[in-house]
Design a protein around this motif. Structure first.
Motif, short mmCIF file in Angstrom:
data_model
loop_
_atom_site.label_atom_id
_atom_site.label_comp_id
_atom_site.label_asym_id
_atom_site.label_seq_id
_atom_site.Cartn_x
_atom_site.Cartn_y
_atom_site.Cartn_z
N VAL A 31 0.87 -1.18 0.00
CA VAL A 31 0.00 0.00 0.00
C VAL A 31 0.90 1.23 0.00
CG1 VAL A 31 -1.75 1.32 1.25
CG2 VAL A 31 -1.84 -1.19 1.24
N PHE A 32 0.76 2.06 -1.01
CA PHE A 32 1.60 3.25 -1.16
C PHE A 32 0.82 4.47 -0.69
CE2 PHE A 32 3.16 0.06 -4.01
CZ PHE A 32 4.54 0.17 -3.90
N ARG A 33 1.46 5.28 0.17
CA ARG A 33 0.77 6.39 0.80
C ARG A 33 1.47 7.72 0.52
NH1 ARG A 33 -3.22 4.59 3.77
NH2 ARG A 33 -3.21 2.40 4.47
N HIS A 34 0.68 8.79 0.52
CA HIS A 34 1.21 10.13 0.30
C HIS A 34 2.22 10.47 1.39
CE1 HIS A 34 1.34 14.52 -0.12
NE2 HIS A 34 0.92 14.32 -1.36
N VAL A 36 3.12 13.22 2.77
CA VAL A 36 2.72 14.21 3.78
C VAL A 36 1.41 13.84 4.47
CG1 VAL A 36 2.12 16.63 4.18
CG2 VAL A 36 3.92 16.05 2.55
N THR A 37 0.40 13.48 3.70
CA THR A 37 -0.93 13.25 4.28
C THR A 37 -1.17 11.81 4.73
OG1 THR A 37 -1.98 12.67 2.16
CG2 THR A 37 -1.83 15.03 2.73
N GLY A 38 -0.40 10.88 4.18
CA GLY A 38 -0.60 9.48 4.53
C GLY A 38 -1.75 8.82 3.79
N GLU A 39 -2.38 9.55 2.88
CA GLU A 39 -3.50 8.99 2.12
C GLU A 39 -3.03 7.90 1.15
OE1 GLU A 39 -6.72 12.15 1.03
OE2 GLU A 39 -4.78 13.15 0.92
N ASP A 40 -3.90 6.93 0.93
CA ASP A 40 -3.62 5.87 -0.04
C ASP A 40 -3.53 6.50 -1.43
OD1 ASP A 40 -3.58 3.66 -1.72
OD2 ASP A 40 -5.17 2.60 -0.66
N LEU A 41 -2.43 6.26 -2.13
CA LEU A 41 -2.23 6.85 -3.45
C LEU A 41 -3.03 6.13 -4.55
CD1 LEU A 41 1.61 7.57 -3.30
CD2 LEU A 41 -0.25 9.24 -3.23
N LYS A 42 -3.58 4.96 -4.23
CA LYS A 42 -4.40 4.21 -5.18
C LYS A 42 -3.72 4.13 -6.55
CE LYS A 42 -8.65 5.43 -2.75
NZ LYS A 42 -9.99 6.07 -2.82
N VAL A 57 7.61 -3.37 -12.73
CA VAL A 57 6.54 -2.68 -11.99
C VAL A 57 5.76 -3.66 -11.14
CG1 VAL A 57 4.34 -1.45 -12.23
CG2 VAL A 57 6.32 -0.73 -13.57
N ARG A 58 5.41 -4.81 -11.72
CA ARG A 58 4.67 -5.81 -10.94
C ARG A 58 5.48 -6.25 -9.72
NH1 ARG A 58 3.49 -7.74 -16.20
NH2 ARG A 58 5.07 -9.38 -15.99
N ASN A 59 6.76 -6.45 -9.93
CA ASN A 59 7.64 -6.85 -8.83
C ASN A 59 7.69 -5.76 -7.76
OD1 ASN A 59 10.43 -6.86 -7.46
ND2 ASN A 59 10.36 -8.89 -8.39
N PHE A 60 7.83 -4.51 -8.20
CA PHE A 60 7.94 -3.40 -7.26
C PHE A 60 6.66 -3.21 -6.46
CE2 PHE A 60 7.25 1.12 -6.32
CZ PHE A 60 8.31 1.32 -5.43
N LEU A 61 5.51 -3.30 -7.11
CA LEU A 61 4.24 -3.10 -6.42
C LEU A 61 4.01 -4.16 -5.35
CD1 LEU A 61 1.84 -2.05 -9.33
CD2 LEU A 61 2.96 -0.59 -7.64
N ASN A 62 4.62 -5.32 -5.51
CA ASN A 62 4.45 -6.39 -4.54
C ASN A 62 5.52 -6.41 -3.46
OD1 ASN A 62 2.05 -7.71 -5.42
ND2 ASN A 62 3.17 -8.56 -7.16
N THR A 63 6.66 -5.77 -3.72
CA THR A 63 7.77 -5.85 -2.77
C THR A 63 8.22 -4.50 -2.23
OG1 THR A 63 9.50 -5.69 -4.48
CG2 THR A 63 8.64 -7.91 -3.96
N GLY A 64 7.97 -3.42 -3.00
CA GLY A 64 8.48 -2.11 -2.61
C GLY A 64 9.96 -1.95 -2.87
N VAL A 65 10.56 -2.88 -3.62
CA VAL A 65 11.98 -2.83 -3.94
C VAL A 65 12.15 -2.62 -5.44
CG1 VAL A 65 14.16 -4.12 -3.94
CG2 VAL A 65 12.57 -4.34 -2.01
N ASN A 66 12.97 -1.63 -5.81
CA ASN A 66 13.15 -1.30 -7.22
C ASN A 66 14.14 -2.26 -7.88
OD1 ASN A 66 13.34 -0.12 -9.72
ND2 ASN A 66 14.30 1.77 -9.01
N TYR A 123 5.86 10.00 -6.88
CA TYR A 123 4.55 9.80 -7.49
C TYR A 123 3.47 10.70 -6.89
CZ TYR A 123 0.40 7.53 -9.36
OH TYR A 123 -0.79 7.29 -10.02
N GLY A 124 3.43 10.77 -5.57
CA GLY A 124 2.36 11.50 -4.91
C GLY A 124 2.67 12.96 -4.62
#
Length: 206
Positions: A31-34, A36-42, A57-66, A123-124
Motif C-alpha cells: 500500500v503506497f501512501r502520500h 505528507v498526508t498518509g492517504e492511499d495513493l491508489k 513494476v509488478r515486482n515493485f508493487l508487490n515488494t516495494g523494492v526497485n 509519485y504523490g
C-alpha cells in the motif's frame, strides 16, 4: 434448468477458490501512501495505463523494492527522464537547486532512503513545489529512481537501498564537469572508490 449436483459442487468450489485467492493477491501488494498526508495513493487507479504492466513494476508493487537499481541498461532512460522532469528543481546531478539535493545521505523525508518511500514522494508529491508525477509512467519512475540512486555521493554504508553485494561494488558518483548534462554518454568523470575513497577518473557506469 436445474444444474446437476456434481456440476454445482464444482461451480461452488471454483467460486470459493476465486474468492479466497483474491484477498491473498490484494494482501500481497504494497500500500503506497502520500508522503505528507498518509492517504492511499491508489496507484492502479491513478497511474498511466501504459508502463504499469512491466515485470519490474509488478515486482515493485508487490515488494516495494526497485529491481532497476544499479542495472546499467536502465540508467540512460532514467537519466533522460530525470533531466526533463526533475533537474529543473533538483539540479542536473541531484546536487539541489530550488529543490533539495538528492545525491547525498541527507533526506528531507527520511523514508526516501527506501525505494518505496522515494517512489511515494515522486509519485504523490510532497510539500512546497513538489507536485505529484502522475504524468510519468510507473516504469519511468522506477528508472528515475535508479538514476537518482546512481548519483549518490554519500557514505556507501548509509545507502539502505543497496543490497550487500551492490554495496561491495558501488562507486560513488562525483561529477567533474558540473555543467555537462551527458553523464551517461560514456565521457570520463571522477568516481570515488567506495572502499578506499580514492578519487580516480573513469567512464560512467552506464
Amino acid at each position: 434448468m436445474r444444474m446437476p449436483s456434481f456440476n454445482r459442487s464444482i461451480a461452488i468450489s471454483a467460486t470459493l477458490a476465486v474468492g479466497l485467492l483474491a484477498p491473498v493477491v490484494a494482501l500481497g501488494q504494497e500500500v503506497f501512501r502520500h508522503t505528507v498526508t498518509g492517504e492511499d495513493l491508489k496507484i492502479m487507479e491513478t497511474s498511466q495505463p501504459s508502463g504499469r504492466d512491466t515485470e519490474a513494476v509488478r515486482n515493485f508493487l508487490n515488494t516495494g523494492v526497485n529491481p532497476y537499481t544499479e542495472v546499467k541498461e536502465h540508467l540512460a532512460k532514467g537519466e533522460e527522464t530525470f533531466l526533463s522532469a526533475c533537474s529543473g528543481c533538483h539540479g542536473h546531478f541531484g546536487e539541489g537547486k530550488i529543490g533539495p539535493g538528492l545525491n547525498d545521505s541527507y533526506w528531507t523525508y527520511p523514508k526516501n532512503k527506501t525505494d518505496k518511500g522515494l517512489f511515494e514522494t515522486i509519485y504523490g508529491g510532497a510539500q512546497g513545489m513538489m507536485g505529484p508525477h502522475h504524468d510519468l509512467e510507473l516504469d519511468e519512475i522506477l528508472t528515475v529512481m535508479a538514476w537518482v540512486r546512481h548519483l549518490y555521493t554519500g557514505p556507501v554504508d548509509e545507502a539502505d537501498w543497496l543490497t550487500a553485494e551492490q554495496k561491495r561494488t558501488f562507486t560513488r558518483f562525483a561529477q567533474k564537469h558540473k555543467d555537462d548534462d551527458t553523464a551517461c554518454s560514456g565521457q570520463t568523470f571522477e568516481h570515488a572508490d567506495a572502499a578506499n575513497h580514492d578519487v580516480k577518473p573513469e567512464k560512467t557506469a552506464c
